[in-house]
Scaffold this motif. Structure first.
Motif, mmCIF file in Angstrom:
data_model
loop_
_atom_site.group_PDB
_atom_site.id
_atom_site.type_symbol
_atom_site.label_atom_id
_atom_site.label_comp_id
_atom_site.label_asym_id
_atom_site.label_seq_id
_atom_site.Cartn_x
_atom_site.Cartn_y
_atom_site.Cartn_z
ATOM 1 N N LYS A 96 31.792 31.325 2.029
ATOM 2 C CA LYS A 96 31.751 31.233 0.567
ATOM 3 C C LYS A 96 30.336 31.275 -0.001
ATOM 4 C CE LYS A 96 35.982 28.565 0.303
ATOM 5 N NZ LYS A 96 36.585 27.313 -0.127
ATOM 6 N N ARG A 97 29.338 31.063 0.818
ATOM 7 C CA ARG A 97 27.966 31.074 0.305
ATOM 8 C C ARG A 97 27.613 32.470 -0.190
ATOM 9 N NH1 ARG A 97 24.427 29.169 4.952
ATOM 10 N NH2 ARG A 97 23.088 30.653 3.890
ATOM 11 N N ALA A 98 27.086 32.559 -1.397
ATOM 12 C CA ALA A 98 26.786 33.843 -2.028
ATOM 13 C C ALA A 98 25.877 34.720 -1.170
ATOM 14 C CB ALA A 98 26.173 33.625 -3.408
ATOM 15 N N SER A 145 27.921 39.964 4.402
ATOM 16 C CA SER A 145 27.891 40.127 5.861
ATOM 17 C C SER A 145 29.093 39.465 6.522
ATOM 18 C CB SER A 145 26.582 39.584 6.443
ATOM 19 O OG SER A 145 26.455 38.208 6.189
ATOM 20 N N SER A 146 29.517 38.325 6.009
ATOM 21 C CA SER A 146 30.673 37.631 6.556
ATOM 22 C C SER A 146 31.950 38.442 6.328
ATOM 23 C CB SER A 146 30.798 36.243 5.920
ATOM 24 O OG SER A 146 31.944 35.585 6.380
ATOM 25 N N PHE A 147 32.083 39.010 5.132
ATOM 26 C CA PHE A 147 33.237 39.855 4.797
ATOM 27 C C PHE A 147 33.303 41.045 5.750
ATOM 28 C CE2 PHE A 147 35.171 43.452 2.696
ATOM 29 C CZ PHE A 147 36.312 42.919 2.115
ATOM 30 N N PHE A 169 36.766 33.399 -1.458
ATOM 31 C CA PHE A 169 35.321 33.436 -1.654
ATOM 32 C C PHE A 169 34.935 33.916 -3.049
ATOM 33 C CE2 PHE A 169 36.566 37.462 0.213
ATOM 34 C CZ PHE A 169 35.922 38.385 -0.583
ATOM 35 N N THR A 170 35.782 34.674 -3.687
ATOM 36 C CA THR A 170 35.438 35.179 -5.020
ATOM 37 C C THR A 170 35.370 34.057 -6.058
ATOM 38 O OG1 THR A 170 37.754 35.739 -5.429
ATOM 39 C CG2 THR A 170 36.317 37.497 -4.645
ATOM 40 N N ASN A 171 36.242 33.088 -5.952
ATOM 41 C CA ASN A 171 36.208 31.954 -6.882
ATOM 42 C C ASN A 171 34.894 31.186 -6.790
ATOM 43 O OD1 ASN A 171 38.724 32.535 -7.864
ATOM 44 N ND2 ASN A 171 39.779 30.998 -6.639
#
Length: 176
Positions: A101-103, A108-110, A171-173
């Protein structure tokens, strides 16, 4: 005497609910309505059953579950009168709760998570995919390239793909 059904709160595994005598409200007749659309998107509040719906659809459409159809859907509406689409798809499932979730880490995580999912899909279905598709997917570097390889090489092959995206808002929220 039949044992009392359990309310399996928070369990989103349809197969587990059905095989462990969990309480289940049968709304499987709605699968027929779903088949009347080309693309479906379910936007509902948290704890509204979206993940369980994904699991039901996977158990119904995924060719890997075809041999368990009677055990999972016996006694349910769709089990009494299945559609011609039952068990006819390769199932590609993304659950984006695994994306950080960190911006500064989302992109990279996605990509890493999506690459892992697509690679696992290719390995699991290598026999069912047209020749060379699994290798072509493995040879690509980014999730975008892997997904493009999969979809373009399946076009016209007769292999049917069902893509399910769950926890799309995880993660978008946080970022928004």
């Amino acid at each position: 005497m039949e044992t009392m059904k359990q309310i399996m709160y928070g369990v989103t595994d349809f197969a587990r609910i059905r095989t462990e005598n969990g309480y289940f409200v049968d709304r499987t007749a709605l699968i027929r309505e779903l088949e009347k659309t080309s693309y479906a998107m379910f936007l509902r509040p948290r704890r509204f059953g979206k993940s369980l719906l994904c699991a039901i659809l996977q158990a119904y459409y995924d060719s890997d579950y075809a041999g368990r159809f009677e055990a999972l859907f016996g006694g349910l509406d769709i089990g009494r009168e299945p559609t011609g689409e039952q068990g006819k798809y390769l199932w590609l499932h993304f659950n984006f709760s695994a994306v950080e979730k960190r911006a500064d880490r989302v992109e990279s995580s996605f990509d890493a998570y999506s690459c892992d999912v697509i690679d696992e899909f290719a390995a699991r279905h290598a026999v069912q995919l047209p020749a060379g598709v699994a290798a072509a997917i493995r040879d690509r570097r980014t999730c975008h390239e892997k997904l493009n390889a999969l979809t373009t090489k399946l076009m016209g092959s007769g292999v049917r793909l069902y893509v399910c995206i769950d926890e799309y808002d995880n993660f978008t929220n946080t970022i928004l």
